[in-house]
Each structure stands twice: as C-alpha cells, then as structure tokens.
Design a protein around this motif. Structure first.
Motif, short mmCIF file in Angstrom:
data_model
loop_
_atom_site.label_atom_id
_atom_site.label_comp_id
_atom_site.label_asym_id
_atom_site.label_seq_id
_atom_site.Cartn_x
_atom_site.Cartn_y
_atom_site.Cartn_z
N TYR A 1 20.09 0.56 -13.14
CA TYR A 1 21.31 1.17 -13.65
C TYR A 1 22.05 1.82 -12.48
CZ TYR A 1 23.97 4.60 -16.54
OH TYR A 1 24.94 5.38 -17.13
N SER A 2 23.33 1.58 -12.39
CA SER A 2 24.09 2.00 -11.21
C SER A 2 24.03 3.51 -10.98
CB SER A 2 25.54 1.53 -11.33
OG SER A 2 25.60 0.12 -11.27
N ALA A 3 24.11 4.30 -12.05
CA ALA A 3 24.07 5.76 -11.88
C ALA A 3 22.72 6.21 -11.34
CB ALA A 3 24.36 6.45 -13.21
N TYR A 4 21.64 5.56 -11.75
CA TYR A 4 20.31 5.87 -11.23
C TYR A 4 20.26 5.57 -9.74
CZ TYR A 4 15.26 5.26 -10.48
OH TYR A 4 13.98 5.34 -9.98
N ALA A 5 20.77 4.41 -9.34
CA ALA A 5 20.78 4.06 -7.92
C ALA A 5 21.62 5.05 -7.11
CB ALA A 5 21.31 2.63 -7.74
N TRP A 6 22.75 5.48 -7.67
CA TRP A 6 23.66 6.40 -6.98
C TRP A 6 23.02 7.76 -6.77
CZ3 TRP A 6 26.92 10.67 -8.57
CH2 TRP A 6 27.98 10.94 -7.69
N LEU A 7 22.19 8.18 -7.72
CA LEU A 7 21.59 9.52 -7.66
C LEU A 7 20.26 9.55 -6.91
CD1 LEU A 7 22.32 10.59 -11.33
CD2 LEU A 7 23.36 11.59 -9.29
N THR A 8 19.60 8.40 -6.76
CA THR A 8 18.29 8.36 -6.10
C THR A 8 18.30 7.60 -4.78
OG1 THR A 8 17.58 6.31 -7.20
CG2 THR A 8 17.16 8.40 -8.36
N GLY A 9 19.23 6.66 -4.62
CA GLY A 9 19.22 5.78 -3.45
C GLY A 9 18.28 4.61 -3.60
N LEU A 10 17.58 4.50 -4.72
CA LEU A 10 16.60 3.44 -4.94
C LEU A 10 17.25 2.25 -5.64
CD1 LEU A 10 13.64 5.70 -6.11
CD2 LEU A 10 13.97 4.68 -3.85
N THR A 11 17.07 1.06 -5.10
CA THR A 11 17.79 -0.11 -5.61
C THR A 11 16.90 -1.31 -5.88
OG1 THR A 11 18.22 -0.90 -3.35
CG2 THR A 11 19.86 0.58 -4.33
N GLY A 12 15.60 -1.21 -5.64
CA GLY A 12 14.73 -2.38 -5.71
C GLY A 12 14.30 -2.75 -7.11
N GLU A 13 13.75 -3.95 -7.22
CA GLU A 13 13.29 -4.46 -8.51
C GLU A 13 12.11 -3.66 -9.06
OE1 GLU A 13 12.80 -8.71 -8.71
OE2 GLU A 13 14.27 -9.01 -7.12
N GLU A 14 11.36 -2.97 -8.18
CA GLU A 14 10.21 -2.20 -8.64
C GLU A 14 10.61 -0.93 -9.39
OE1 GLU A 14 11.45 -0.36 -4.82
OE2 GLU A 14 11.19 -2.42 -5.53
N GLN A 15 11.91 -0.64 -9.50
CA GLN A 15 12.37 0.56 -10.20
C GLN A 15 12.38 0.41 -11.72
OE1 GLN A 15 12.83 3.44 -8.53
NE2 GLN A 15 12.13 2.19 -6.80
N ALA A 16 12.10 -0.77 -12.23
CA ALA A 16 12.13 -0.98 -13.68
C ALA A 16 11.23 0.01 -14.40
CB ALA A 16 11.69 -2.41 -13.99
#
Length: 457
Positions: free
Chosen positions: A84-99
């Motif tokens: 989710y884009s907001a999650y990536a924006w707030l954490t910096g984490l973008t990988g597939e393992e973030q599911a």
C-alpha cells in the motif's frame, strides 16, 4: 503443519508428509546468512518526518496503516505483491516480503505517537515453515529480515505480527476516509528526493519508448503486435525498476479510442497510429506516466498530422497554464478550449461553447503523479481537484482526441483515430519543468527520432 504465528493450518498443496527424523535433519547444520550491513532504504531518511506530520493531524488517536495482504491469482499462486502506497511512504519499505505487515502509530502523549511495525519475521530453522510453507517459507520465496534487521532498516520498533491481536482498535487507513484523505493530502507536495525518484522513473520510461520504436519492424510482422510492444516495454520496466507502474496501454488504430485499452492483443497496421501509454515504476515505487502517439509507418499522413497538431496545441496551452497559485483545473480548461475551437474550425462542432467537445475528449487532461499513477486520489476536493497548484507537485498534462470509428458526427477520414500526448511535469517557483522532455512531441521531431532509432537498430 500450522502457522506458528496464527495457529492456522498451512496450505501445503500436494506436499507429502515428512518423517520426524527428516524434520530433525532439516533443523540442524545451517550457517548464518546475515543481511548486508547497509540495508536502510534511501527513503528511510525521510520517513520519521512524514510520520510526525501524520501524527500532528490525529493527536491522541491510534493509527493503523497496513501494507496489504497477498491476493490469490489462481489456486495456490499469488499476484506479485506491492505494498500500500501510504505504508511505503511512511516506512520506506517497498519489497514483496512486506505482505501482511502493519504500521501502527501509538499515542505517546497528547501531541506525538510512537511507531511500531508489526512484521512476519524470518522463519526460524527450528520451525519447518522455512522449507514447507509455500507462501512465506524462505526456501519458497526467499530471505526476509528478522526483527532486529527490520528495526535497523527503518528506525522503527518492531514486533511480531501475531502480537497485534491484543491491541485496541484504531483508525485503519484502508477503511477510515478521514485518515485516507490525510495520507493523500500529505503526499501532494513532493520533496526533492521524491522528485528525483520520479525523474528516474521518467528517464527509464523514455528508454523504454526508444526500445519500442526499435522493435516496431518485428512487432509489425507479428499477428499480435500490440502484445509484442507490451513485452518490449515490460522488459525495460523489470530490468530497470520494480516493473510497470500500471497496465501498459498499447493501442493501434481504433483501439486508441478506448481510454484504458489493456488487452493489447491486436495486430499493427503500418497505415495507422500507435498510442502507447506506459510508465516504469522504480524500486522505490514512484512511477512515470507518459503517452506518445506514433505513426507506425514512420510518417504521419496529412489527416493524422491534423489531429495530432490539434492535440499538441491543446497540450501546449495546458502546460502554459501551470504555475503556483493557479487553480488545478485551469490547465484542463485551457486545453479543452483549444480542442473545442479546433473542432469548430473543422466543422465537427457548430460552436466552441458548451461541453459538446466532451464527446471526443471523454476525460480530464491530467492528474497528480507519485507513488500511485493517479496519486493522492483520496484527497478532499478542496485540497486537490478544487484546490490550487503548489511548488513541488508533480502532475501529468495529457489531452486527447478519441474519434470513434462508428461516430457519424465525424467525416469518414477522421473516424477511428485516437491521439493522446502525455507528459510529466513538476511545479516550480516560475511555472513548471517538463520532466519528460527527452521524448520528442512535435510531428517532425517524432518522425526524425523514429527514423534514426529504426535505422540504428
């Protein structure tokens, strides 16, 4: 076989049972495999300030921002995961393992929050999930960070995702309209790092368009040339970034009059135009969004050039309207005025007044751009569509004419022609900077560019 975090049975497909002896054998004699020392994503330098801005909007409230869950594509195969884009924006984490991961902002006093990241850590070798769990197991989908590694990557305190069940409920960004709107509005203005990532996406996209032009001779010979082009661009997107930022539109002939033509299963006809709408998404998940309409023969016919010139004039008018303090809708109005006047000169419309031109344009002329191709879409109208432009915003300007093949209000020679020209721009103190200027826009420049690329392949 059960998930050690949730207790739920694991889906093992047609996996055969294993003996206790094999389980013991698999649990021992594994060397440590540490992640590299420098594993912080570049965006991590900015995320604490972003979380602080969000915290200020919701004092004393618990905020829940999930990364999202895996989605089944077919049976036991999942779609490729993108957080989710907001999650990536707030954490910096973008990988597939973030599911399945969740960021929680816990109230820590009346005016601040503490961030806690709930994650599924690396499978321990004492649990058979590392080699039997087809969805999360390390031998199936690769290494994931443990809790300490994730904390080092993000600067956020981490906990195991199963611990989240005992926490009180809070505002969930996927269900709470006010929180979702705030997250969109906070992302309207990009910082210098974000603009740099968007420029990188644009540059890779320009290279992908060059790849496409070089591939046109082979694509023209293929019965599904549109799909050949989609594949050529997709190779560049996966090689240079995370992939495409949205489903690529490869629309030849009358397919260009279908706004979101993503079937891409048609042949190419050298007598027609090709509308290519595509964008590379960087590993940081920022995407470009560019459209070019190209003559498949390498040369515009007179009527094709007539339509193209009108759309180009509309785009130039829209770009000229971009500046801080201007209404967001001004550039669309400027572009549509040119279109309406042009259609009137052609005799298609009786007058440029009113909204009759919309039969041939169908949609608006641009949108915000960033982590999402239609970025900040949950922002309130007064902050976005009915708001004003500001320095640091990145947006597209993309007027188009879609002259349907069955439209009897049009002369025969215009029917079945679709033209869109789309570029990415960043609002500056003086006006706007064209980020996608490496790709030609005028008919003469396009013909020269195509000729040189095809000749040099």
């Amino acid at each position: 076989m059960h998930d050690p975090l949730t207790g739920a049975p694991r889906t093992a497909g047609h996996d055969l049972p294993v003996s206790p002896e094999f389980e013991v054998f698999m649990a021992g004699d594994w060397a440590p495999i540490p992640l590299p020392a420098d594993i912080r994503p570049a965006a991590a330098d900015f995320t604490a300030a972003r979380r602080a801005r969000l915290s200020a909007r919701f004092p004393g409230e618990r905020l829940v921002i999930p990364a999202g869950e895996l989605k089944v594509r077919s049976n036991d195969c999942d779609h490729r995961f993108r957080p989710y884009s907001a999650y990536a924006w707030l954490t910096g984490l973008t990988g597939e393992e973030q599911a399945g991961h969740v960021l929680v902002l816990e109230p820590d006093g009346p005016h601040r929050h503490e961030a806690v990241l709930y994650v599924r850590p690396r499978s321990p070798r004492t649990d058979d999930g590392f080699y039997r769990d087809r969805r999360y197991g390390e031998f199936w989908v690769g290494r994931r960070p443990d809790l300490d590694e994730t904390a080092r990557m993000t600067g956020i305190r981490c906990a195991v995702i199963g611990d989240q069940a005992d926490l009180p409920p809070g505002r969930d960004a996927t269900a709470d309209a006010e929180l979702s709107a705030a997250l969109s509005e906070l992302r309207l203005i990009k910082d210098a790092w974000e603009v740099g990532q968007l420029q990188l996406a644009v540059d890779h996209t320009a290279a992908g368009f060059e790849d496409v032009v070089r591939a046109l001779p082979r694509a023209l010979a293929h019965p599904r040339g549109e799909r050949w082009i989609e594949g050529v661009f997709g190779l560049r997107a996966r090689a240079e970034g995370n992939g495409t930022g949205y489903e690529t539109i490869v629309a030849s002939g009358a397919h260009a009059c279908v706004l979101h033509w993503t079937r891409n299963d048609g042949p190419l006809d050298a007598r027609r135009l090709l509308l290519l709408d595509a964008g590379v998404e960087t590993d940081s998940l920022y995407t470009a969004d560019i459209t070019r309409t190209l003559p498949l023969s390498g040369r515009f016919s007179p009527v094709q050039r007539q339509v193209y010139d009108l759309v180009l004039a509309a785009q130039e008018a829209g770009i000229a309207a971009l500046r801080p303090g201007a209404s967001f809708r001004d550039f669309h109005r400027a572009a549509m005025r040119v279109i309406a006047e042009g259609l009137t000169e052609w005799g298609v419309l009786k007058s440029p007044e009113g909204d009759f031109h919309r039969r041939y344009t169908l949609c608006s002329s641009g949108h915000m751009l960033g982590l999402d191709v239609h970025d900040c879409a949950q922002a309130r109208a007064e902050s976005y569509l009915d708001g004003v432009l500001a320095e640091g915003q990145v947006l597209t300007v993309e007027p188009g004419l879609y002259l349907q093949a069955d439209d009897e209000t049009l002369p025969d020679e215009l029917r079945g022609i679709g033209v869109r020209i789309e570029d990415d721009l960043v609002i500056t103190a003086e006006g706007a900077r064209l980020m996608s200027g490496a790709l030609p826009r005028t008919p003469d420049a396009i013909e020269t560019w195509m000729g040189e690329l095809i000749e040099s392949r």
